[in-house]
Design a protein around this motif. Structure first.
Motif, PDB file in Angstrom:
ATOM      1  N   GLY A  63     -25.230  28.869 -16.643  1.00 38.21           N
ATOM      2  CA  GLY A  63     -26.493  28.796 -17.357  1.00 38.21           C
ATOM      3  C   GLY A  63     -26.470  29.482 -18.701  1.00 38.21           C
ATOM      4  O   GLY A  63     -27.464  30.077 -19.139  1.00 38.21           O
ATOM      5  N   GLU A  64     -25.333  29.412 -19.408  1.00 35.19           N
ATOM      6  CA  GLU A  64     -25.205  30.044 -20.707  1.00 35.19           C
ATOM      7  C   GLU A  64     -24.591  29.084 -21.702  1.00 35.19           C
ATOM      8  O   GLU A  64     -24.062  28.029 -21.329  1.00 35.19           O
ATOM      9  CB  GLU A  64     -24.368  31.318 -20.604  1.00 35.19           C
ATOM     10  CG  GLU A  64     -22.952  31.092 -20.108  1.00 35.19           C
ATOM     11  CD  GLU A  64     -22.184  32.397 -19.892  1.00 35.19           C
ATOM     12  OE1 GLU A  64     -22.532  33.413 -20.524  1.00 35.19           O
ATOM     13  OE2 GLU A  64     -21.241  32.388 -19.083  1.00 35.19           O
ATOM     14  N   THR A  65     -24.647  29.409 -22.971  1.00 33.66           N
ATOM     15  CA  THR A  65     -24.034  28.560 -23.981  1.00 33.66           C
ATOM     16  C   THR A  65     -22.517  28.750 -23.962  1.00 33.66           C
ATOM     17  O   THR A  65     -22.001  29.763 -23.470  1.00 33.66           O
ATOM     18  CB  THR A  65     -24.557  28.907 -25.388  1.00 33.66           C
ATOM     19  OG1 THR A  65     -24.120  30.234 -25.731  1.00 33.66           O
ATOM     20  CG2 THR A  65     -26.083  28.826 -25.437  1.00 33.66           C
ATOM     21  N   GLU A  66     -21.825  27.776 -24.525  1.00 32.92           N
ATOM     22  CA  GLU A  66     -20.373  27.894 -24.615  1.00 32.92           C
ATOM     23  C   GLU A  66     -19.979  29.079 -25.496  1.00 32.92           C
ATOM     24  O   GLU A  66     -18.998  29.777 -25.206  1.00 32.92           O
ATOM     25  CB  GLU A  66     -19.775  26.597 -25.161  1.00 32.92           C
ATOM     26  CG  GLU A  66     -19.893  25.432 -24.193  1.00 32.92           C
ATOM     27  CD  GLU A  66     -19.297  24.155 -24.747  1.00 32.92           C
ATOM     28  OE1 GLU A  66     -18.270  24.228 -25.460  1.00 32.92           O
ATOM     29  OE2 GLU A  66     -19.844  23.075 -24.468  1.00 32.92           O
ATOM     30  N   ASP A  67     -20.737  29.308 -26.562  1.00 31.04           N
ATOM     31  CA  ASP A  67     -20.434  30.450 -27.435  1.00 31.04           C
ATOM     32  C   ASP A  67     -20.566  31.773 -26.680  1.00 31.04           C
ATOM     33  O   ASP A  67     -19.731  32.677 -26.846  1.00 31.04           O
ATOM     34  CB  ASP A  67     -21.379  30.450 -28.644  1.00 31.04           C
ATOM     35  CG  ASP A  67     -21.013  29.376 -29.656  1.00 31.04           C
ATOM     36  OD1 ASP A  67     -19.880  28.869 -29.595  1.00 31.04           O
ATOM     37  OD2 ASP A  67     -21.861  29.056 -30.500  1.00 31.04           O
ATOM     38  N   ALA A  68     -21.599  31.877 -25.838  1.00 33.48           N
ATOM     39  CA  ALA A  68     -21.785  33.112 -25.061  1.00 33.48           C
ATOM     40  C   ALA A  68     -20.649  33.292 -24.060  1.00 33.48           C
ATOM     41  O   ALA A  68     -20.152  34.412 -23.862  1.00 33.48           O
ATOM     42  CB  ALA A  68     -23.128  33.081 -24.343  1.00 33.48           C
ATOM     43  N   PHE A  69     -20.235  32.208 -23.435  1.00 33.15           N
ATOM     44  CA  PHE A  69     -19.122  32.266 -22.474  1.00 33.15           C
ATOM     45  C   PHE A  69     -17.846  32.708 -23.179  1.00 33.15           C
ATOM     46  O   PHE A  69     -17.118  33.582 -22.681  1.00 33.15           O
ATOM     47  CB  PHE A  69     -18.939  30.891 -21.827  1.00 33.15           C
ATOM     48  CG  PHE A  69     -17.880  30.847 -20.772  1.00 33.15           C
ATOM     49  CD1 PHE A  69     -18.155  31.238 -19.468  1.00 33.15           C
ATOM     50  CD2 PHE A  69     -16.595  30.409 -21.066  1.00 33.15           C
ATOM     51  CE1 PHE A  69     -17.158  31.200 -18.488  1.00 33.15           C
ATOM     52  CE2 PHE A  69     -15.607  30.362 -20.101  1.00 33.15           C
ATOM     53  CZ  PHE A  69     -15.896  30.766 -18.802  1.00 33.15           C
ATOM     54  N   LEU A  70     -17.578  32.128 -24.337  1.00 36.45           N
ATOM     55  CA  LEU A  70     -16.373  32.484 -25.081  1.00 36.45           C
ATOM     56  C   LEU A  70     -16.404  33.939 -25.539  1.00 36.45           C
ATOM     57  O   LEU A  70     -15.379  34.618 -25.530  1.00 36.45           O
ATOM     58  CB  LEU A  70     -16.225  31.565 -26.294  1.00 36.45           C
ATOM     59  CG  LEU A  70     -15.708  30.156 -26.009  1.00 36.45           C
ATOM     60  CD1 LEU A  70     -15.869  29.258 -27.219  1.00 36.45           C
ATOM     61  CD2 LEU A  70     -14.247  30.209 -25.579  1.00 36.45           C
ATOM     62  N   GLN A  71     -17.581  34.416 -25.912  1.00 38.37           N
ATOM     63  CA  GLN A  71     -17.689  35.805 -26.350  1.00 38.37           C
ATOM     64  C   GLN A  71     -17.335  36.763 -25.219  1.00 38.37           C
ATOM     65  O   GLN A  71     -16.676  37.787 -25.425  1.00 38.37           O
ATOM     66  CB  GLN A  71     -19.103  36.082 -26.870  1.00 38.37           C
ATOM     67  CG  GLN A  71     -19.253  37.448 -27.516  1.00 38.37           C
ATOM     68  CD  GLN A  71     -20.593  37.612 -28.203  1.00 38.37           C
ATOM     69  OE1 GLN A  71     -21.446  36.742 -28.125  1.00 38.37           O
ATOM     70  NE2 GLN A  71     -20.770  38.730 -28.874  1.00 38.37           N
ATOM     71  N   ARG A  72     -17.737  36.402 -23.999  1.00 34.26           N
ATOM     72  CA  ARG A  72     -17.400  37.247 -22.845  1.00 34.26           C
ATOM     73  C   ARG A  72     -15.913  37.214 -22.543  1.00 34.26           C
ATOM     74  O   ARG A  72     -15.354  38.180 -22.018  1.00 34.26           O
ATOM     75  CB  ARG A  72     -18.187  36.787 -21.609  1.00 34.26           C
ATOM     76  CG  ARG A  72     -19.652  37.130 -21.644  1.00 34.26           C
ATOM     77  CD  ARG A  72     -20.301  37.045 -20.267  1.00 34.26           C
ATOM     78  NE  ARG A  72     -20.257  35.717 -19.693  1.00 34.26           N
ATOM     79  CZ  ARG A  72     -19.450  35.335 -18.711  1.00 34.26           C
ATOM     80  NH1 ARG A  72     -18.554  36.177 -18.210  1.00 34.26           N
ATOM     81  NH2 ARG A  72     -19.500  34.105 -18.229  1.00 34.26           N
TER      82      ARG A  72
END
Length: 248
Positions: free
Chosen positions: A199-208
């Motif tokens: 339930g998150e954006t791809e950018d947020a996933f990549l940042q993690r």
């Protein structure tokens, strides 16, 4: 293998992603590179990038292609990167055909090429690198049988090393498990699917995830392994943007 001039490196799956980075790294190190892929256009672009790269269009799962190319080029370095893109669905939405896609591609490629490397065999002192995936350890619940297939590649590489030792073939087989990265179709599929699952954006996933592993970093890492004294090598390594980490 500190000096690779005069050495042939055959990269199966060298047309794009990490495989492309590996092929270019060996070409920059003055090896003669044979890049194998199913898509001729990717290979044409790769060959245009370096005069040291020769393109071979072939289905990496085809045993005849493995026999023919190893027999023709007798590589001192064999890198297996090719595989199928997993079908990104949760378990209950998989069919057996989608679930087993990577078993019928990635596992078959490792089995086919390692079997042929042992049967011909490759020249004594040859190095073989099997590029698996970090999913082999961490799992991947939204990609069907992908994680299990990548773990099987690691087992097969170990079996091949054992058979080389038993027969005195002097081959060195190493497995590399790259962390998920956006620099490749498989990684992009996984990032898209897991971002949606969380339930998150791809950018947020990549940042993690932190710094992404690039094709250039993968090429440098595999080149470094091939240049390392076999006695100092582990059977397997995790690969991230920070470099290689020996696996137990």
């Amino acid at each position: 293998m500190t000096d690779l001039s005069g050495t042939t490196a055959l990269v199966v799956g060298g047309g794009r992603g990490l495989g492309r980075g590996i092929a270019l790294a060996f070409a920059d190190a003055k090896a003669s590179v044979v890049a194998v892929a199913r898509t001729g256009r990717d290979l044409d672009e790769l060959a245009a990038a370096s005069g040291r790269i020769r393109a071979e269009t072939a289905d990496a799962t085809d045993p005849e292609a493995a026999w023919r190319l190893l027999d023709r080029y007798e590589p001192g370095v064999l890198v297996l990167v090719a595989g199928a893109g997993p079908v990104m669905r949760p378990l209950q939405h998989q069919t057996w055909e989608t679930f087993s896609a990577n078993w019928n591609a990635d596992v078959k490629i490792a089995f086919t090429w390692l079997r042929e490397a042992l049967l011909q065999p490759l020249p004594p002192g040859s190095r073989i690198v099997v590029v698996s995936s970090g999913a082999a350890i961490g799992g991947s619940p939204a990609s069907g049988g992908y994680a299990g297939a990548k773990a099987a590649q690691r087992f097969i590489a170990g079996y091949a090393q054992d058979e080389s030792d038993r027969a005195g073939l002097a081959l060195t087989v190493t497995t590399v498990l790259p962390k998920i990265t956006p620099f490749g179709e498989v990684g992009r599929r996984g990032i898209r699917a897991y971002a949606a699952r969380n339930g998150e954006t791809e950018d947020a996933f990549l940042q993690r995830l932190g710094d992404p592993l690039t094709p250039e970093q993968a090429g440098s890492a595999v080149l470094g392994l091939v240049r390392t004294d076999p006695e100092a090598l582990a059977a397997g390594y995790m690969l991230t943007a920070a470099g290689l980490a020996e696996l137990p």
